[in-house]
Structure formats: C-alpha cells, structure tokens
Scaffold this motif. Structure first.
Motif, short mmCIF file in Angstrom:
data_model
loop_
_atom_site.label_atom_id
_atom_site.label_comp_id
_atom_site.label_asym_id
_atom_site.label_seq_id
_atom_site.Cartn_x
_atom_site.Cartn_y
_atom_site.Cartn_z
N ASN A 94 0.82 -1.22 0.00
CA ASN A 94 0.00 0.00 0.00
C ASN A 94 0.86 1.27 0.00
N TYR A 95 2.10 1.17 -0.44
CA TYR A 95 2.96 2.36 -0.51
C TYR A 95 2.79 3.03 -1.88
N PRO A 96 3.08 4.33 -1.98
CA PRO A 96 3.03 4.99 -3.29
C PRO A 96 4.33 4.72 -4.06
N PRO A 97 4.26 4.38 -5.33
CA PRO A 97 5.49 4.11 -6.08
C PRO A 97 6.26 5.36 -6.45
N GLY A 98 5.62 6.54 -6.34
CA GLY A 98 6.31 7.78 -6.67
C GLY A 98 6.00 8.89 -5.70
#
Length: 329
Positions: A94-98
């Motif tokens: 659930n992390y943002p890739p950018g």
C-alpha cells in the motif's frame, strides 16, 4: 547514515518545534498527523479501527479517480532545508510508487498556488518498507513543504532535515535569550554516549516530558565521565546557565561543568577532540535530582562563544541545557 544526519541537522518538521500537517487531500486510513510523529513507526498486526487496518503513518484511500494525493507540512520554524527522509516502513502492498516534494515560504497555514512553490526533488521512485534520504540544494529559508504521492497510498514518516534560519536582525542588542535553544538554531553535535536519550533533546523547547525526553547515558563502569558537544545558534555572551535534571531522580549526574570556544571546525569527532582543551565556562558544580539548576555566579567571561562541551560526572541524564545571554555583535 540516518544517525549521522542528527549530527549535522535538525528535523524542522518535528511537532515540539510547532510543526503541523495542515492539509491532506485524503487521510482515510492513516491520520495525516502521524506523518511527522517523532517516534519510529511501528506495526501492530492485530490493530484495526473503523476504517480498516491501522497503520502508523499517513495513508490515503485507494484512488478511483484521476489525480494524486498530497499533503502540506508547516515547519515549526523557518529553515534552510538540506534534505528529506521519506520512510515507508511497514507499508508493503500500500505504498506509493512515486513522490515529489515542493517548498515555499508563506504566512498561511495552507499556502495556495500563488505562494511560489518550488519543486526541490523532482519525481522520486519509492519502494515499500523502505527508508531513503534525498539531499537537496535550496538556499532560501522555507516555512512549508508539500509532499505529493503518486497516485495514493501510505508514507510512515517524513523528516525535513536542515538548519533553523533565525532572523537575528530582529533581536535587540540588549535582549537576553537562550542561544542554545533549538528554535534559535542551537543543536547537538556529538556525545560520547546516547544510550537512553539523544543529545538533541538538550536544546528542545520546554521542560522534558519524561526521562526519555532528555540526554541520558548508560551506567559507566569504567573511569572517566560522559560529555556532549553542542553549537549555539549564534555567537553570544553567556551570563546564565540552566542545567535541568527534570525526571532524572535515581540517575542524575552528581556534578557537571561546561567548557566553551568561540569557533571550531572539522568533523564532529575532530571537534570533540579539540574540545578537551577548551577553557571552562562554568566550573564544576553539584547537581540535584529533578531540578532546574540556575547558575549566574562563577560563569567565566570568555567573550563570544559558539560551541560548548557539557561534561557530566560520572554519567546519567540531563533533560535540558539553557545558555542565556546576548548575541555578540
């Protein structure tokens, strides 16, 4: 590497300096305030709330529309930013890739698009359960940073490492203030031991909230004594010293003294070696438990000083160190 940052910079986004996350497009899963929590992020497997799995950080819901999420952090004090620490620990699926970070100077809680936001990082690639440091080159003092995440997700912590940009022109020639205070640019450089509490706590605002909110060394089993090296926000003439042992009752130092110098250079370790021969600013004095000791008599006239070495005998904890005086003109 992250420990070394504390030797050179202050986290300008820490709440005890007055920093606040003033806006987020969405914080459905994780309260935006957690983004600048000074504690290390944790993962509690069985903890859930009404929104779902509880996560220790800022987390937006899964975006089903165009665009991306972002939040605004108002720094505690204006500062010159040296770099950002972006921490996605415990965010795996659930992390943002950018991500991208902007900065500006404004008197508003949530600066609008006319505030002169400057992109200081460019687009960054993030990984899950990770922690990165992003150095930046931005010489102007700022008051706010804006963290963009693409497109959504969770970030555990954001640290804004830099130097406090105190406007000393607003301080009168006869005005007395704590020249070692964090909000005035004071900082800890290095200590021989920080087993239970960090040196940076010595300069923090207010009195310590508990024993963890101070500088404390382990129990010394060998000869010698412990010490901490600190830098004032500006060179000053010191006429009052406050050594506060708040909350330290069975583990306060028996005695302490202060050495000082007008200048120093080199690495923290090199400055520490130099400090062994600095002259005394405050001779050896007796300390008591859980007490703010105020010393005015016996302070040596050393002229303007910028660096101090606090020696505690033989070991123990000190909550705060205050060096009251006037800025040297």
């Amino acid at each position: 590497m992250f420990e070394d940052l504390r030797r050179h910079y202050v986290d300008l986004a820490q709440p005890r300096l007055g920093a606040e996350v003033t806006f987020a497009t969405d914080d459905f899963f994780g309260d935006k305030a957690r983004l600048i929590d000074p504690a290390e992020p944790v993962f509690i497997p069985d903890k859930y709330d009404e929104h779902g799995k509880w996560m220790d950080g800022w987390e937006s819901r899964r975006r089903r529309t165009e665009g991306h999420d972002w939040c605004v952090v108002r720094l505690g004090v204006p500062g010159v930013v040296a770099g950002f620490e972006i921490d996605t620990r415990h965010f795996t699926g659930n992390y943002p890739p950018g991500a991208e970070i902007e900065a500006c100077r404004s008197d508003d809680a949530v600066p609008d698009e006319q505030a002169g936001w400057t992109n200081v990082t460019g687009r960054l690639a993030l990984n899950g359960d990770d922690r990165i440091y992003v150095p930046v080159e931005h010489k102007e003092p700022v008051t706010h940073v804006r963290l963009h995440i693409f497109p959504d997700g969770g970030v555990a912590r954001l640290r804004v490492w830099g130097r406090v940009a105190k406007d000393w022109s607003t301080v009168g020639p006869d005005e007395r203030l704590d020249l070692l205070a964090m909000e005035n640019g004071g900082r800890g450089i290095i200590a021989n031991d920080e087993h239970y509490g960090r040196i940076e706590n010595l300069t923090a605002p207010g009195r310590g909230t508990n024993m963890g909110d101070g500088w404390e060394t382990r129990r010394r089993r060998e000869t010698g004594h412990d010490w901490a090296l600190l830098e004032l926000g500006a060179p000053g003439l010191i006429d009052e010293v406050v050594v506060d042992t708040a909350h330290f009752k069975g583990n306060y130092p028996e005695r302490c003294c202060l050495q000082a110098a007008p200048e120093a250079s080199g690495s923290p370790e090199e400055i520490a070696a130099q400090s062994e021969n600095w002259p005394l600013l405050l001779p050896e004095v007796k300390l008591e438990p859980d007490k703010a000791h105020v010393f005015r008599d016996g302070i040596a006239d050393r002229g303007p000083v910028r660096f101090v070495r606090l020696n505690i005998m033989p070991d123990g904890g000190v909550s705060r160190l205050r060096l009251i005086g006037r800025v040297a003109r």
